[in-house]
Design a protein around this motif. Structure first.
Motif, PDB file in Angstrom:
ATOM      1  N   ASP A 113     -25.327 -12.468  -3.679  1.00 40.42           N
ATOM      2  CA  ASP A 113     -24.776 -13.193  -2.533  1.00 40.42           C
ATOM      3  C   ASP A 113     -23.690 -12.298  -1.935  1.00 40.42           C
ATOM      4  OD1 ASP A 113     -23.282 -14.797  -0.815  1.00 40.42           O
ATOM      5  OD2 ASP A 113     -23.501 -16.595  -2.050  1.00 40.42           O
ATOM      6  N   LEU A 114     -24.032 -11.570  -0.893  1.00 34.81           N
ATOM      7  CA  LEU A 114     -23.141 -10.532  -0.384  1.00 34.81           C
ATOM      8  C   LEU A 114     -21.841 -11.098   0.177  1.00 34.81           C
ATOM      9  CD1 LEU A 114     -25.614  -8.058   1.347  1.00 34.81           C
ATOM     10  CD2 LEU A 114     -24.695  -7.994  -0.977  1.00 34.81           C
ATOM     11  N   GLU A 115     -21.897 -12.224   0.840  1.00 38.33           N
ATOM     12  CA  GLU A 115     -20.672 -12.790   1.401  1.00 38.33           C
ATOM     13  C   GLU A 115     -19.705 -13.219   0.299  1.00 38.33           C
ATOM     14  OE1 GLU A 115     -21.235 -15.786   4.318  1.00 38.33           O
ATOM     15  OE2 GLU A 115     -22.510 -14.549   5.608  1.00 38.33           O
ATOM     16  N   ALA A 116     -20.230 -13.889  -0.720  1.00 36.16           N
ATOM     17  CA  ALA A 116     -19.379 -14.294  -1.844  1.00 36.16           C
ATOM     18  C   ALA A 116     -18.847 -13.077  -2.579  1.00 36.16           C
ATOM     19  CB  ALA A 116     -20.166 -15.204  -2.794  1.00 36.16           C
ATOM     20  N   ALA A 117     -19.702 -12.076  -2.744  1.00 34.58           N
ATOM     21  CA  ALA A 117     -19.279 -10.867  -3.442  1.00 34.58           C
ATOM     22  C   ALA A 117     -18.186 -10.147  -2.664  1.00 34.58           C
ATOM     23  CB  ALA A 117     -20.473  -9.936  -3.650  1.00 34.58           C
ATOM     24  N   ALA A 118     -18.292 -10.088  -1.352  1.00 36.95           N
ATOM     25  CA  ALA A 118     -17.289  -9.397  -0.537  1.00 36.95           C
ATOM     26  C   ALA A 118     -15.923 -10.059  -0.676  1.00 36.95           C
ATOM     27  CB  ALA A 118     -17.730  -9.375   0.922  1.00 36.95           C
ATOM     28  N   LYS A 119     -15.892 -11.364  -0.640  1.00 39.07           N
ATOM     29  CA  LYS A 119     -14.622 -12.080  -0.798  1.00 39.07           C
ATOM     30  C   LYS A 119     -14.030 -11.837  -2.188  1.00 39.07           C
ATOM     31  CE  LYS A 119     -15.783 -15.748   2.488  1.00 39.07           C
ATOM     32  NZ  LYS A 119     -16.071 -17.196   2.660  1.00 39.07           N
ATOM     33  N   SER A 120     -14.909 -11.818  -3.198  1.00 37.11           N
ATOM     34  CA  SER A 120     -14.441 -11.620  -4.567  1.00 37.11           C
ATOM     35  C   SER A 120     -13.955 -10.195  -4.791  1.00 37.11           C
ATOM     36  CB  SER A 120     -15.567 -11.944  -5.554  1.00 37.11           C
ATOM     37  OG  SER A 120     -15.133 -11.781  -6.885  1.00 37.11           O
ATOM     38  N   VAL A 121     -14.663  -9.227  -4.238  1.00 41.55           N
ATOM     39  CA  VAL A 121     -14.225  -7.832  -4.373  1.00 41.55           C
ATOM     40  C   VAL A 121     -12.877  -7.642  -3.703  1.00 41.55           C
ATOM     41  CG1 VAL A 121     -14.713  -5.462  -3.677  1.00 41.55           C
ATOM     42  CG2 VAL A 121     -16.538  -6.875  -4.624  1.00 41.55           C
TER      43      VAL A 121
ATOM     44  N   ASP B  73     -24.224  -0.717   4.066  1.00 45.19           N
ATOM     45  CA  ASP B  73     -23.657  -0.881   5.411  1.00 45.19           C
ATOM     46  C   ASP B  73     -23.261  -2.329   5.663  1.00 45.19           C
ATOM     47  OD1 ASP B  73     -24.027   1.797   5.866  1.00 45.19           O
ATOM     48  OD2 ASP B  73     -25.914   1.533   6.960  1.00 45.19           O
ATOM     49  N   ARG B  74     -24.136  -3.244   5.344  1.00 42.87           N
ATOM     50  CA  ARG B  74     -23.842  -4.665   5.548  1.00 42.87           C
ATOM     51  C   ARG B  74     -22.668  -5.091   4.680  1.00 42.87           C
ATOM     52  NH1 ARG B  74     -22.671  -8.922   8.279  1.00 42.87           N
ATOM     53  NH2 ARG B  74     -23.328 -10.911   7.362  1.00 42.87           N
ATOM     54  N   PHE B  75     -22.650  -4.633   3.444  1.00 45.90           N
ATOM     55  CA  PHE B  75     -21.562  -5.059   2.551  1.00 45.90           C
ATOM     56  C   PHE B  75     -20.230  -4.480   3.016  1.00 45.90           C
ATOM     57  CE2 PHE B  75     -18.879  -5.108  -1.215  1.00 45.90           C
ATOM     58  CZ  PHE B  75     -19.049  -6.431  -1.608  1.00 45.90           C
ATOM     59  N   ARG B  76     -20.240  -3.267   3.529  1.00 44.90           N
ATOM     60  CA  ARG B  76     -18.996  -2.669   4.021  1.00 44.90           C
ATOM     61  C   ARG B  76     -18.393  -3.537   5.130  1.00 44.90           C
ATOM     62  NH1 ARG B  76     -21.020   1.547   5.806  1.00 44.90           N
ATOM     63  NH2 ARG B  76     -20.895   2.818   3.910  1.00 44.90           N
ATOM     64  N   GLU B  77     -19.224  -4.016   6.029  1.00 43.42           N
ATOM     65  CA  GLU B  77     -18.741  -4.870   7.115  1.00 43.42           C
ATOM     66  C   GLU B  77     -18.133  -6.159   6.565  1.00 43.42           C
ATOM     67  OE1 GLU B  77     -22.072  -5.571   9.588  1.00 43.42           O
ATOM     68  OE2 GLU B  77     -22.253  -3.507  10.303  1.00 43.42           O
ATOM     69  N   LEU B  78     -18.841  -6.778   5.634  1.00 41.43           N
ATOM     70  CA  LEU B  78     -18.346  -8.030   5.050  1.00 41.43           C
ATOM     71  C   LEU B  78     -17.047  -7.815   4.287  1.00 41.43           C
ATOM     72  CD1 LEU B  78     -21.737  -9.444   3.710  1.00 41.43           C
ATOM     73  CD2 LEU B  78     -20.396 -10.376   5.622  1.00 41.43           C
ATOM     74  N   LEU B  79     -16.962  -6.715   3.565  1.00 41.49           N
ATOM     75  CA  LEU B  79     -15.771  -6.432   2.766  1.00 41.49           C
ATOM     76  C   LEU B  79     -14.555  -6.186   3.658  1.00 41.49           C
ATOM     77  CD1 LEU B  79     -14.377  -5.797   0.079  1.00 41.49           C
ATOM     78  CD2 LEU B  79     -15.230  -3.452   0.296  1.00 41.49           C
ATOM     79  N   ILE B  80     -14.724  -5.395   4.695  1.00 38.60           N
ATOM     80  CA  ILE B  80     -13.600  -5.124   5.598  1.00 38.60           C
ATOM     81  C   ILE B  80     -13.138  -6.410   6.266  1.00 38.60           C
ATOM     82  CG2 ILE B  80     -12.976  -3.978   7.768  1.00 38.60           C
ATOM     83  CD1 ILE B  80     -14.706  -1.613   6.867  1.00 38.60           C
TER      84      ILE B  80
END
Length: 491
Positions: free
Chosen positions: A274-282, A308-315
């Motif tokens: 779950d990339l969105e949840a993972a980005a918030k957790s990271v 690429d997608r995860f980088r956007e979500l993480l930032i």
């Protein structure tokens, strides 16, 4: 000024805070420490320190107190009662303790109050462990029966870090007392006020006089404490190099040690997560507490297919974490704990960029009048680096995340384990078989799966490799402050 008279009083700049020696406020005989607020550079107050001679005297008094109070011989339910009362007192003083920690190390008021309540929970947990723990009767191999009993080590030297003095202090004092010992706690230089107030909670709760002391000082004070022959065990949380120095000194006397040291924890994101949840957790896993956490997920490994997608979500998740004064309820990140530490973090980032790294986010101090006087630094993400680079291998202890890619699981495990540290790790995947394989393969004392920084006082905590020796928390956390003895009874 008596600690007993002013339990909720904030520091006064023109007074020198006394030490807490064997349950009483005592003037220190060493140089005075100035304690500075990292949010604005102002002087919070001044704290006394102990000379080597005063440290020796404190330990001798603690040894006498153990004999005179017969603390080790009290039934467990009696010791538990004092621990429970201490938890009550910490809860009563939670706002005051939180204010002191916020002033000293820059953690937000919200986080500091949560840690005060966690400290109370630690004492309450060890009250229960103390009363309910059992000894053992191993199976015999003849006409006798055997018993294993656990006895205290004596006087414990506890040394706590500046990043979380409330929880770390409680995590040492509570199990040590539950195990039947006395404790001399050496506060970190920059968080002496809150450590003294925490020790005072135990005294106010009625813990017998002499069993709890809190001293302050610099390196020479710490050396005098850990090298004293009256110390039965050393419990240290802090940097790896300091822990190694303590271990070398203690090895000559074969003093048992609990060492919770540094970390460079890998946080792993597989493509199926779950990339969105993972980005918030990271983001919260590295930037929460301004990155000043031993378990901060500072090495990010993202599967290339979703990078690429995860980088956007993480930032996006990182930018949503507001940097601001720790007194502001909307602030998620306060200042770093000191101006010298910010300089150190900035140095790491500069070296990472000079070596070819790319700043994906942050990499500088925030701008504006609100930040001008404080030790603030923005959440920072660096890409374009290899796991072998110094910035990915050395503990920064700040809000700096190394963004790296991987393709195959086998290569990922090799890279994640390619570190002298092994404190914690995080995995994000929806494949439970993969989660099991990777979690078991990672060389780390704690592994989170589809979450991060979820901690329980009931679960053992510690590290592999240069991240430390021994375990804190849980039943093992109390047994670590005891030694086992076997009794053989003839029939």
């Amino acid at each position: 000024m008596s600690l007993l008279d002013v339990p909720a009083r904030l520091p006064v700049k023109d007074e020198v805070q006394p030490l807490l020696i064997c349950g009483r406020p005592v003037a220190g005989d060493g140089p005075v420490l100035d304690v500075v607020n990292p949010a604005n550079g102002s002087l919070i107050g001044r704290v006394a320190t102990s000379s080597a001679a005063q440290v020796r005297e404190t330990i001798a008094k603690a040894e006498s107190a153990l004999r005179e109070t017969a603390w080790r011989h009290r039934p467990p339910h009696e010791r538990a009662r004092f621990l429970s009362r201490t938890a009550d007192e910490i809860e009563r003083q939670a706002d005051h303790l939180a204010e002191l920690q916020m002033l000293e190390n820059g953690k937000t008021r919200k986080e500091s109050r949560a840690q005060a309540m966690m400290a109370a929970g630690i004492f309450r947990y060890y009250a229960a462990v103390c009363e309910c723990s059992e000894d053992a009767m191993p199976p015999a191999r003849g006409d006798y029966f055997t018993m294993t009993v656990h006895e205290p080590v004596g006087v414990v030297a506890a040394l706590t870090p500046w990043n979380s003095p409330l929880t770390m202090g409680a995590q040492k004092i509570a199990p040590a007392l539950a195990a039947g010992n006395a404790v001399v706690l050496k506060a970190a230089e920059t968080t002496s006020f809150v450590s003294l107030a925490l020790g005072q909670c135990a005294v106010t709760a009625g813990v017998p006089e002499g069993l709890v002391s809190v001293i302050a000082g610099r390196v020479d004070t710490a050396v005098a404490l850990v090298e004293d022959p009256g110390i039965g065990l050393i419990s240290f949380t802090g940097g790896t190099s300091t822990g190694q120095s303590i271990a070398r000194g203690a090895s000559a006397r074969l003093v048992p040690m609990i060492l919770e040291l540094g970390g460079k924890s890998p946080h792993i994101v597989f493509a199926d997560s779950d990339l969105e949840a993972a980005a918030k957790s990271v983001a919260s896993g590295i930037f929460g507490g301004t990155g000043q956490s031993c378990v901060a997920g500072s090495r990010l490994f993202v599967q290339r297919a979703v990078a690429d997608r995860f980088r956007e979500l993480l930032i996006s998740a990182a930018m949503a974490m507001r940097v601001g004064p720790p007194t502001d309820p909307d602030s998620v990140l306060g200042p770093l704990a000191s101006f010298a530490h910010r300089d150190r973090v900035e140095g790491f980032v500069k070296r990472g960029v000079d070596a070819g790294g790319e700043i994906l986010l942050g990499g500088k101090r925030p701008e504006g009048d609100a930040f001008a006087e404080g030790a603030y630094y923005l959440p920072t993400i660096i890409g374009g680096i290899e796991n072998s680079s110094p910035i990915a291998q050395e503990e920064i202890f700040g809000p700096v995340l190394c963004f790296m890619l991987f393709d195959e699981e086998e290569d990922l495990i090799a890279a994640a384990n390619d570190s002298v540290f092994g404190l914690a790790a995080g995995i994000w995947t929806n494949d439970y078989r993969r989660a099991w394989r990777v979690a078991r393969a990672l060389e780390a004392g704690t592994v989170w799966i589809n979450t991060y920084k979820q901690l329980s006082i009931a679960a053992p905590f510690g590290g592999y490799k240069l991240s430390g020796l021994g375990r804190e928390k849980g039943l093992q956390g109390m047994r670590a402050y005891q030694q086992a003895k076997s009794l053989y009874w003839a029939i």
